[in-house]
Design an enzyme around this catalytic site. Structure first.
Site, short mmCIF file in Angstrom:
data_model
loop_
_atom_site.label_atom_id
_atom_site.label_comp_id
_atom_site.label_asym_id
_atom_site.label_seq_id
_atom_site.Cartn_x
_atom_site.Cartn_y
_atom_site.Cartn_z
CG MET A 1 58.26 -95.78 30.65
SD MET A 1 57.08 -94.43 31.01
CE MET A 1 57.25 -94.29 32.78
CG ASN A 2 62.75 -98.67 34.86
OD1 ASN A 2 63.54 -98.39 33.97
ND2 ASN A 2 63.14 -98.73 36.12
CG ASP A 3 61.55 -97.43 38.95
OD1 ASP A 3 61.14 -98.44 38.39
OD2 ASP A 3 62.48 -97.43 39.78
CD GLN B 1 65.64 -94.88 36.64
OE1 GLN B 1 66.49 -95.74 36.54
NE2 GLN B 1 65.96 -93.61 36.84
CD1 TRP C 1 65.95 -100.81 33.30
CD2 TRP C 1 68.06 -101.51 33.08
NE1 TRP C 1 66.67 -100.34 34.37
CE2 TRP C 1 67.96 -100.76 34.26
CE3 TRP C 1 69.30 -102.06 32.73
CZ2 TRP C 1 69.06 -100.54 35.09
CZ3 TRP C 1 70.39 -101.83 33.56
CH2 TRP C 1 70.26 -101.08 34.73
CG PHE D 1 69.78 -96.60 38.98
CD1 PHE D 1 70.14 -96.60 37.64
CD2 PHE D 1 69.84 -97.82 39.66
CE1 PHE D 1 70.54 -97.77 37.00
CE2 PHE D 1 70.24 -98.99 39.03
CZ PHE D 1 70.59 -98.97 37.71
CB SER D 2 64.54 -94.53 41.04
OG SER D 2 63.97 -95.14 39.92
CD GLU E 1 64.27 -102.66 42.89
OE1 GLU E 1 65.41 -102.78 42.43
OE2 GLU E 1 63.24 -102.84 42.21
C1 FRU Z 1 63.06 -100.22 40.45
C2 FRU Z 1 64.53 -99.99 40.11
C3 FRU Z 1 65.14 -99.03 41.11
C4 FRU Z 1 66.29 -98.46 40.35
C5 FRU Z 1 65.72 -98.38 38.94
C6 FRU Z 1 66.72 -98.67 37.85
O1 FRU Z 1 62.31 -100.67 39.38
O2 FRU Z 1 65.21 -101.21 40.06
O3 FRU Z 1 65.51 -99.65 42.32
O4 FRU Z 1 66.67 -97.21 40.84
O5 FRU Z 1 64.68 -99.35 38.87
O6 FRU Z 1 66.18 -98.42 36.60
#
Ligand code: FRU
Length: 543
Positions: free
Chosen positions: A60-62, A78, A86, A118-119, A247
């Site tokens: 996971m990210n954002d 994410q 990723w 994406f986010s 971002e």
């Molecule tokens: C920020 C980012 C966003 C993008 C998403 C992709 O960490 O790069 O700009 O939408 O992660 O996973």
């Protein structure tokens, strides 16, 4: 600490990532093998946070689509449904009634043959301005970034803003038939991260989004969340960090010093790299917004380094922070991603990677004549801590030594509140997650000569997975009446330090052994006292 080469090594450009992902290339080649005694199969339960959200499996990210609705906090994020690195970006989903206990839900929106997700953000369309609701239910509306693949009718890698809606309180999502609802002309491969809110004074929806590589926040308005009109751009006259990305923007009002007549607007811009602690971090500006244009106040002079800018967090692991829509009481409740693009793909946790930081409430307070953001743990957390089982020391005096505290203070999930008076000591502070032999420990150090607070993870356990896993994070912080108040939040793989009641925060990941659970206080070169020290066991929060 800032290495201009780093972004291109550690976080490949989003375009490159999209292309690689669409070619089904796995990133595992980039991930160093965790040098741990635990095998990949057994995973790393010793680093699974108890009260910070992680998905059961995978990357996971954002945080995305943060919204409070019908008594539940929704955290979308994410997510890679297919792996622990990723790629295949989709929206995972979790819910909580208290921001501490999270229940993972089915994936809300899946990558498909033509787009990655994406986010973005979610709002409750209470008055059904979109017309996408039903007679009985206000729709939840998500604005997210479509990253188009070959065969989509867009150039591969194009990024545009799309809409999805839910009429069952966020359980299932349908994409709007005429997506995307907003794209640039010509189309862009860096136009992303729409954050939508209701702009009450104007009676319209407001969207902030970025052209990431151009360091621009673009603002739009809409009456129905579908048709968007351009308002203005926010950028800096002299970008101090060319080559970095902007971002995940967020723009919202807050009262200054709690006085609603003194309202200011806060613009969060997450920047990668160039953060105060290296790599990615959350920068903010305070200013005014007239419904069209955001005007920041007191921007650092051209050519300034990151220390002249304002940061939500001074540690290495706080990024993509955004606020909840519809939060009770209109509070600015925020959740950040507790990692850093410098090494996020290499951290040694399996079968998941990525976690959220502790949910925080933002407030604007005048500090040295200027409006500054403070961020403290949400009151649900504070209330929980106040009911926990606690070891308390009214006053501990330490002179030029390290003093390990009683066994009842040991823990790997704990909250520590303390007021430190460094007095004659050159340095004074705490060690958490310490080992029996003293070789491992995360140090929180106040330096009286330099007037700095440091979170030092140079001896915090596993760190060989990446050279970019920085060692110590330092912030200038004068004492108040000779004292420093700290709240230290320890979970299985993180330490968050809230200094002076949220005036300064430092968040870092750490990877010690599961037996590294000791707490010490220390003073160097003199005497220091530690008063009203309470150490609360949070292991009851164990998932
Ligand atoms: C920020 C980012 C966003 C993008 C998403 C992709 O960490 O790069 O700009 O939408 O992660 O996973």
């Amino acid at each position: 600490m800032y290495d201009p080469q780093r972004p291109f090594v550690s976080k490949m450009s989003t375009l490159a990532m999209c292309l690689l992902a669409s070619l089904s290339v796995s990133f595992s080649a980039f991930a160093a093998q965790p040098a741990s005694q635990h095998t990949a199969d057994a995973g790393t339960p010793q680093w699974r946070p108890a009260f910070h959200y992680t998905p059961q499996r995978n990357w996971m990210n954002d945080p995305n689509g943060l919204v409070f609705h019908n008594g539940l906090y929704h955290l979308f994020y994410q997510y890679n449904p297919n792996g622990n690195s990723w790629g295949n970006m989709s929206w995972g989903h979790a819910t909580s009634s208290d921001l501490l206990h999270w229940t993972e839900q089915p994936v809300a929106m899946h990558v498909n043959a033509t787009e990655e997700i994406f986010s973005g953000s979610i709002v409750v369309d209470t008055h059904n301005t979109s017309g996408l609701g039903t007679a009985n239910s206000s729709p939840l509306i998500a604005l997210y970034t479509s990253v188009y693949k070959a065969g989509s009718g867009h150039r591969p890698g194009t990024q545009a803003q799309s809409l999805a809606y839910s009429t069952d309180d966020g359980k299932t999502w349908r994409k709007y038939a005429r997506n995307p609802v907003l794209t640039l002309d010509p189309e862009s491969q860096n136009f992303r991260d729409p954050k939508v809110s209701w702009y009450a004074p104007g009676g319209y929806w407001l969207m902030t989004t970025v052209v990431a590589d151009a360091h621009v926040v673009k603002m739009y308005r809409s009456n129905n969340l579908i048709d968007w009109d351009f308002l203005s751009d926010f950028t800096l006259p002299d970008i101090p960090h060319r080559g970095a990305l902007w971002e995940m923007p967020d723009l919202f009002p807050l009262p200054l010093d709690g006085d609603s007549r003194k309202q200011k607007w806060v613009m969060i811009v997450n920047v990668n790299p160039w953060s105060i602690a290296g790599g990615s971090g959350a920068m903010y500006f305070v200013g005014s917004f007239d419904g069209r244009t955001f005007t920041p106040e007191n921007v650092a002079p051209a050519g300034s380094d990151p220390s002249r800018y304002q940061w939500l967090d001074h540690g290495a692991d706080y990024y993509a922070a955004g606020t909840f829509a519809n939060a009770p009481g209109g509070e600015a409740v925020t959740i950040g991603w507790m990692s850093n693009w410098d090494y996020a793909e290499r951290i040694p946790t399996t079968p998941w990677k990525g976690a959220t930081a502790l949910p925080r409430v933002l407030a604007l307070k005048t500090v040295d004549g200027l409006p500054r953001l403070t961020s403290g743990p949400v009151e649900q957390y504070t209330r929980f801590v106040s009911t926990g089982s606690t070891t308390r020391f009214n006053e501990l005096s330490v002179s030029s030594r390290v003093e390990e505290l009683a066994p009842s203070t040991r823990g790997v999930m704990q909250n520590i509140d303390v007021t430190i008076s460094p007095q004659s000591a050159r340095r004074a502070g705490l060690v958490v997650r310490g080992s029996a032999n003293g070789e491992v420990g995360t140090r929180i150090v106040y330096d009286t000569e330099r007037r700095t607070l440091t979170l030092d993870r140079s001896k915090s356990g596993e760190s060989r997975f990446s050279n970019a896993f920085s060692k110590a994070h330092i912030v200038n912080l004068p004492l108040v009446d000779g004292k420093l108040h700290l709240t230290v939040v320890v979970d299985r793989d993180s330490v968050e330090v809230f200094a002076d009641h949220g005036r300064t925060v430092i968040t870092d990941l750490v990877f010690p052994g599961e037996d590294d659970n000791r707490v010490s206080v220390f003073a160097e070169g003199g005497n220091a006292t530690f008063s009203d020290m309470t150490i609360t066991d949070l292991s009851v929060l164990k998932p």
